[in-house]
Write an enzyme that holds these catalytic residues in place. Structure first.
Site, PDB file in Angstrom:
ATOM      1  CD  GLU A 182     -47.754  -5.691  19.551  1.00  0.00           C
ATOM      2  OE1 GLU A 182     -47.051  -4.974  18.827  1.00  0.00           O
ATOM      3  OE2 GLU A 182     -48.601  -5.223  20.343  1.00  0.00           O
TER       4      GLU A 182
ATOM      5  NE  ARG B   3     -39.930  -2.470  16.013  1.00  0.00           N
ATOM      6  CZ  ARG B   3     -40.622  -1.350  15.828  1.00  0.00           C
ATOM      7  NH1 ARG B   3     -40.417  -0.644  14.744  1.00  0.00           N
ATOM      8  NH2 ARG B   3     -41.501  -0.948  16.713  1.00  0.00           N
TER       9      ARG B   3
ATOM     10  CG  ASP C  32     -43.097  -4.237  18.288  1.00  0.00           C
ATOM     11  OD1 ASP C  32     -41.919  -3.890  18.094  1.00  0.00           O
ATOM     12  OD2 ASP C  32     -43.900  -3.550  18.928  1.00  0.00           O
TER      13      ASP C  32
ATOM     14  CB  CYS D 271     -52.134  -2.794  11.765  1.00  0.00           C
ATOM     15  SG  CYS D 271     -51.581  -3.453  13.353  1.00  0.00           S
TER      16      CYS D 271
END
Length: 659
Positions: free
Chosen positions: A546, A580, A570, A617
């Site tokens: 990430e 974000r 992320d 994920c």
């Protein structure tokens, strides 16, 4: 002491975030206040806190006075700056789960012009879906106080009677919360109602009225009406909806005082449409929800707890009909369109045929996806693509299993830490991870180690004041600096590994040293458990990809770990250098941006070349439009919310069929 901040809690301090904030405040001995626009209220009162109407992006001040004032302010400020505060056990959505994230707009109840020969009643489209079924009218009698003035020598006894009724209602709610048949979302709603029942604002006003000579029932009715009016006057849909909760709680207290039971919903027939002027969220949460075909209410809106419960259980609902709901008191059959907010009373043949067709079409669509529940999707070469679930609590296991999850691709352990006032013990963690492993065996369960930082307050861990906690002391960085916390989690995971296929994933990895240091701690924990004679087993160790650093060193990382799992949320933020949570740069937070897709592809290539599993994920894993690209890159595991699993399996199957 005091400190100011900008509130980042999604939608502000409405019911459940306020409840969690109060619970956190009560964990400290200090007197704590929250100040907004010069008005200060106790941070230990849910009702007062909600009536302050604190919204997202507003400035507030936390003020504390006492021995642990510093700790209180740090914890509460951390909570207010956490966009996911109050969303525990609810995935990535707003209050009430994914379907509650974008509630329908309020509508004025009128009789719509007939378009098919049958008049429609128009209400609030509160939960999507269509249904037609027998009407089940639920209009329990209104409660009225005796209106008798108390004598001076009766007041103390009436106060005790009221306090006993409150304790009884709380005990009922505690028993409901202890049951295993509540969903995580419903459990949060009941907990919020329980808080209202004992809130000083309500109980204090009732006791003031009793001391003034009102009987307990009249006092409860009067106090509930006053507080509900305060909620109704606030310029916020979420807080307006809390007026219904106050009335519902007041009704439960009155029923206990009168020695009466609420009219039961246990006898509702299969597929019936529940019709009520109003219904308490607690009553609906305990009702046989699988038998209810639809819900129609005179009160309530798209942000009410009734709407949230209906959406989370896939029940069509039209609320806010007002007095028009009385037209349904004698109805035999009702058709409900939760998409448009329409209700048809005793539909004619044409309307009945139309709704029957629509209900069947919706059922066919659901059934079409359900056939993929037990499917094991494969690539054209026969490689299995594991479609797993992202979950954060044991309460979500059933939904994942019902969807056909092939294990868990992300178990967020921070929620286990955030829901308690103290750090969870090794035994508590081991019990949770073991239950998870047993539930999905022989499928794998990927447990992410504690991923918290300054943006996620945890009781028992003091975080530094950081300008940007997303770039600060969080994830694996914090864990390696706090082996007293990290080792307990690793020991618990080693103990749980004997019960199933546990895998462990490290968040926020930026350098190989973080992996090697963790592995050394794992070995140390295993040696300790062996010396203590505690059963344990080894587990695969992997990393979340990430950070841009992890992408760039992916070939080297792949030689050190057993698997990669790409966290697209992320990763997108860090690749694009765009917060974000900042709406002004929202367009940059797009996983389909060529830079982000290139980062995903580079990671996949490194993992495939090293012969390790590469999964994903992040939210993008469940997008049908992107799944073919991810599988083409070499990903063999996709983890997502349970609601997306069957559609993802269908997408993969269609890819193979097209070849």
């Amino acid at each position: 002491m005091e400190r100011s901040t900008i509130v980042r809690v999604h939608e502000g301090l409405h019911a459940r975030p306020a409840t969690r904030f109060v619970k956190l405040a009560k964990a400290f001995e200090s007197d704590v206040e929250l100040v907004k626009d010069g008005k200060a209220v106790s941070a230990k009162s849910s009702v007062k806190l909600m009536l302050l109407a604190v919204k997202e992006n507003q400035e507030v001040t936390v003020r504390a006075n006492g021995a642990d004032a510093i700790e209180a302010i740090e914890a509460l400020i951390g909570y207010l700056e956490n966009p996911r505060a109050g969303l525990d056990d609810e995935g990535d959505a707003g209050e009430g789960g994914p379907q509650a994230a974008a509630p329908a707009p309020e509508a004025t109840p009128v009789a719509a012009a007939p378009t098919d020969g049958t008049p429609k009643l128009q209400g609030v489209a509160a939960s999507e879906g269509v249904a037609i079924g027998p009407a089940f009218a639920h209009f329990p009698p209104e409660i009225e106080g005796p209106g008798r003035r108390l004598q001076a020598d009766e007041i103390e006894g009436e106060l005790q009677r009221f306090r006993g009724a409150v304790a009884s209602v709380q005990a009922r709610m505690d028993r409901t919360l202890a049951e295993n048949n509540l969903s995580a979302g419903d459990r949060g709603i009941v907990a919020a109602l329980r808080d209202i029942a004992a809130d000083d604002s309500l109980t204090g006003e009732v006791e003031r009225l009793i001391r003034g000579g009102d009987d307990a029932v009249s006092a409860v009715i009067g106090a509930a009406a006053t507080i509900a009016a305060d909620f109704s006057a606030v310029d916020d849909h979420y807080l307006n909806a809390r007026a219904d909760d106050v009335h519902a709680v007041g009704r439960q207290i009155c029923l206990v005082l009168l020695g009466q039971d609420e009219v039961s919903l246990e006898t509702i027939p299969q597929g019936a449409i529940l019709i009520a002027d109003d219904i308490g969220a607690w009553d609906l949460a305990r009702a046989p929800l699988k038998r209810i075909g639809g819900v129609i209410c005179g009160h309530g809106g798209a942000t009410s707890h009734i709407a949230i419960i209906a959406r989370s259980h896939g029940i069509p609902a039209v609320l806010g009909l007002g007095d028009k709901v009385n037209e349904l008191r004698t109805a035999k059959e009702v058709a409900i369109d939760g998409n448009a907010g329409h209700v048809i009373v005793d539909p004619d043949e044409a309307a009945r045929a139309d709704f029957t067709r629509r209900v069947e079409a919706a059922a066919q669509e659901r059934a079409g996806l359900k056939v993929f529940k037990g499917v094991t999707p494969k690539r054209a070469d026969g490689t299995v693509i594991e479609v797993a679930a992202n979950i954060g609590s044991l309460e979500e296991i059933e939904a994942a299993q019902e969807a056909g999850a092939m294990g868990v691709g992300l178990f967020r352990t921070e929620l286990l830490f955030m829901r308690h006032m103290h750090l969870p013990s090794e035994d508590m963690q081991a019990e949770t991870y073991s239950a998870l492993a047993k539930a999905f065996a022989p499928h794998s369960v990927i447990v992410r180690t504690l991923d918290i930082g300054g943006d996620k307050p945890i009781a028992g861990i003091e975080f530094p004041d950081e300008e940007n906690p997303f770039l600060g002391w969080r994830g694996i960085r914090m864990c390696l600096d706090r082996p007293d916390i990290f080792k307990k989690q690793l020991r618990a995971l080693l103990r749980a590994a004997i019960h199933g296929n546990i895998k462990v994933m490290l968040p926020m990895v930026s350098e190989i040293a973080e992996v090697t240091r963790t592995r050394a701690l794992v070995d140390e924990c295993a040696s300790e458990l062996k010396a203590e004679g505690v059963p344990h087993a080894s587990f695969d160790l992997g990393v979340m990809i990430e950070t841009p650093a992890a992408v760039l060193i992916a070939p080297a990382l792949a030689k050190e770990v057993a698997f990669f799992s790409i966290g697209t949320n992320d990763l997108t933020q860090y690749i694009m250098a765009a917060d974000r949570l900042n709406p002004t740069v929202a367009k940059l937070n797009d996983v389909t941006n060529p830079a982000v897709m290139s980062a995903i592809e580079l990671t996949a290539k490194a993992g495939v070349a090293a012969g390790i599993m590469v999964g994903m994920c992040g939210e993008a894993a469940g997008r049908p439009d992107l799944i073919p690209a991810f599988v083409g890159m070499g990903l063999t595991e996709l983890s997502m919310s349970p609601a997306s699993i069957q559609r993802a399996k269908k997408t993969i199957a269609a890819m193979v069929a097209e070849r």
